[in-house]
Write an enzyme that holds these catalytic residues in place. Sequence first.
Site, PDB file in Angstrom:
ATOM      1  CG  HIS A   1      56.475  40.116  73.978  1.00 42.96           C
ATOM      2  ND1 HIS A   1      56.864  39.402  75.095  1.00 42.96           N
ATOM      3  CD2 HIS A   1      56.745  41.417  74.265  1.00 42.96           C
ATOM      4  CE1 HIS A   1      57.335  40.232  75.998  1.00 42.96           C
ATOM      5  NE2 HIS A   1      57.280  41.455  75.529  1.00 42.96           N
TER       6      HIS A   1
ATOM      7  CG  ASP B   1      52.809  44.003  72.375  1.00 46.40           C
ATOM      8  OD1 ASP B   1      53.217  43.923  73.550  1.00 46.40           O
ATOM      9  OD2 ASP B   1      53.564  44.202  71.403  1.00 46.40           O
TER      10      ASP B   1
ATOM     11  CD  GLU C   1      52.785  43.515  84.366  1.00 44.40           C
ATOM     12  OE1 GLU C   1      53.568  44.195  85.057  1.00 44.40           O
ATOM     13  OE2 GLU C   1      51.988  42.688  84.829  1.00 44.40           O
TER      14      GLU C   1
HETATM   15  N1  LIG Z   1      53.588  41.753  75.547  1.00 41.57           N
HETATM   16  C1  LIG Z   1      54.117  42.631  76.394  1.00 41.57           C
HETATM   17  N2  LIG Z   1      54.526  42.214  77.604  1.00 41.57           N
HETATM   18  C2  LIG Z   1      55.056  43.090  78.452  1.00 41.57           C
HETATM   19  C3  LIG Z   1      55.191  44.460  78.107  1.00 41.57           C
HETATM   20  N3  LIG Z   1      55.747  45.109  79.158  1.00 41.57           N
HETATM   21  C4  LIG Z   1      55.945  44.171  80.126  1.00 41.57           C
HETATM   22  N4  LIG Z   1      55.527  42.962  79.707  1.00 41.57           N
HETATM   23  C5  LIG Z   1      55.567  41.654  80.364  1.00 41.57           C
HETATM   24  O1  LIG Z   1      54.810  41.700  81.555  1.00 41.57           O
HETATM   25  C6  LIG Z   1      55.187  40.550  82.339  1.00 41.57           C
HETATM   26  C7  LIG Z   1      55.222  40.938  83.780  1.00 41.57           C
HETATM   27  O2  LIG Z   1      55.488  39.792  84.490  1.00 41.57           O
HETATM   28  P1  LIG Z   1      55.510  39.745  86.083  1.00 41.57           P
HETATM   29  O3  LIG Z   1      56.111  41.007  86.617  1.00 41.57           O
HETATM   30  O4  LIG Z   1      56.128  38.446  86.479  1.00 41.57           O
HETATM   31  O5  LIG Z   1      54.014  39.834  86.491  1.00 41.57           O
HETATM   32  P2  LIG Z   1      52.781  38.864  86.207  1.00 41.57           P
HETATM   33  O6  LIG Z   1      53.129  37.650  85.443  1.00 41.57           O
HETATM   34  O7  LIG Z   1      51.702  39.724  85.617  1.00 41.57           O
HETATM   35  O8  LIG Z   1      52.384  38.432  87.645  1.00 41.57           O
HETATM   36  P3  LIG Z   1      51.704  39.287  88.781  1.00 41.57           P
HETATM   37  O9  LIG Z   1      51.823  40.743  88.449  1.00 41.57           O
HETATM   38  O10 LIG Z   1      52.452  38.942  90.034  1.00 41.57           O
HETATM   39  O11 LIG Z   1      50.285  38.853  88.836  1.00 41.57           O
HETATM   40  C8  LIG Z   1      56.565  40.101  81.795  1.00 41.57           C
HETATM   41  O12 LIG Z   1      56.388  38.889  81.095  1.00 41.57           O
HETATM   42  C9  LIG Z   1      56.941  41.211  80.844  1.00 41.57           C
HETATM   43  O13 LIG Z   1      57.704  40.727  79.747  1.00 41.57           O
HETATM   44  C10 LIG Z   1      54.765  44.874  76.807  1.00 41.57           C
HETATM   45  O14 LIG Z   1      54.841  46.033  76.405  1.00 41.57           O
HETATM   46  N5  LIG Z   1      54.246  43.930  75.992  1.00 41.57           N
END
Ligand SMILES: Nc1nc2c(ncn2[C@@H]2O[C@H](COP(=O)(O)OP(=O)(O)OP(=O)(O)O)[C@@H](O)[C@H]2O)c(=O)[nH]1
Length: 304
Positions: free
Chosen positions: A192, A196, A222
Amino acid sequence: MSLNSEQMLAVLNALPDPVFVLTESGRYAGVYGHADPNYYHSGHDLVGSYLSDVLSADVADWVMQHMQQAWDQKGLVKVEYPLSAAQVKGLEMQAGPDGMIWFEGHIQPFPQAVEGERAVIWVARNITRRKQLEQELLEASQTDPLTRVANRRPLFELLQSRFSDFKRYQHPTVLILFDLDHFKQINDRFGHLMGDQVLASLCDICHATLRENDLLARFGGEEFIVVLPNTAMEQGLSLAERMRDLVFRELGACFPQYERAITISLGVSEFIDSDTRFENLLQRADSALYQAKHAGRNRICAHR
Ligand SMILES: Nc1nc2c(ncn2[C@@H]2O[C@H](COP(=O)(O)OP(=O)(O)OP(=O)(O)O)[C@@H](O)[C@H]2O)c(=O)[nH]1
């Protein structure tokens, strides 16, 4: 027993904030108070000068207007204002704070004539620290702590005001909603914390392409949004393409341990006449982003 005038003067000069007695002709009839150099420059040498001798014409006028207000209201007037020592000729410059100082002025009519003129007592308290804290709190309440870009609060405020401008004046606004591709893989493989860092670098790269009036905000997780005021769809699409290309070329290079390019998908929309709320713009950008993901990612779709 009451204090004699020498004792009264000692009391006045022990006060922590400067106290000015100003007369109707703009004369400094008296300056009292202990000028703690952490907060103030000593103004004792101003006694006998006129506002117009030591301040610029507009600042002197502003002071006179507030004195008049205290006489008109027959009571206390409070005002906050910035002033630096460099703006006041004749101040003791050796000791005192540098730069702009914020003051809270308490202005009260003086109960008696001074040298035959109406007068006021103007107490000036240094509130610079409070102003800085207020500013820091405001910024913190409007900023995403990880990426340092705006959070939803200023985003929704701007969208609301742009929507009103569109309805009243037809001023266009473009919204770009974008999201990292396969970001979960980066989190899963590298943790993570690196995820970040990727989010923060993404924002740095995107921010560098924007104009001063454009807003980059974190929508959640994200997902990020760029609001482009006074921008038509074609311009919005070329900015979206510039962002896509920059992220494709630069973001992965910041994280060499991840051997692939890191990309974003983007959905672009603009206000249209049938919109009834700014959320309509968001909904269209969301469905355009969905299309971009399904069409293979690292691309832009527009909802026209
Ligand atoms: N490190 C980190 N990860 C985050 C944060 N907010 C969201 N995420 C991660 O963003 C990821 C989003 O995953 P998915 O919605 O499956 O999207 P993706 O893997 O980018 O796939 P697609 O959007 O379909 O291309 C998850 O693993 C969340 O844990 C954050 O503040 N920090």
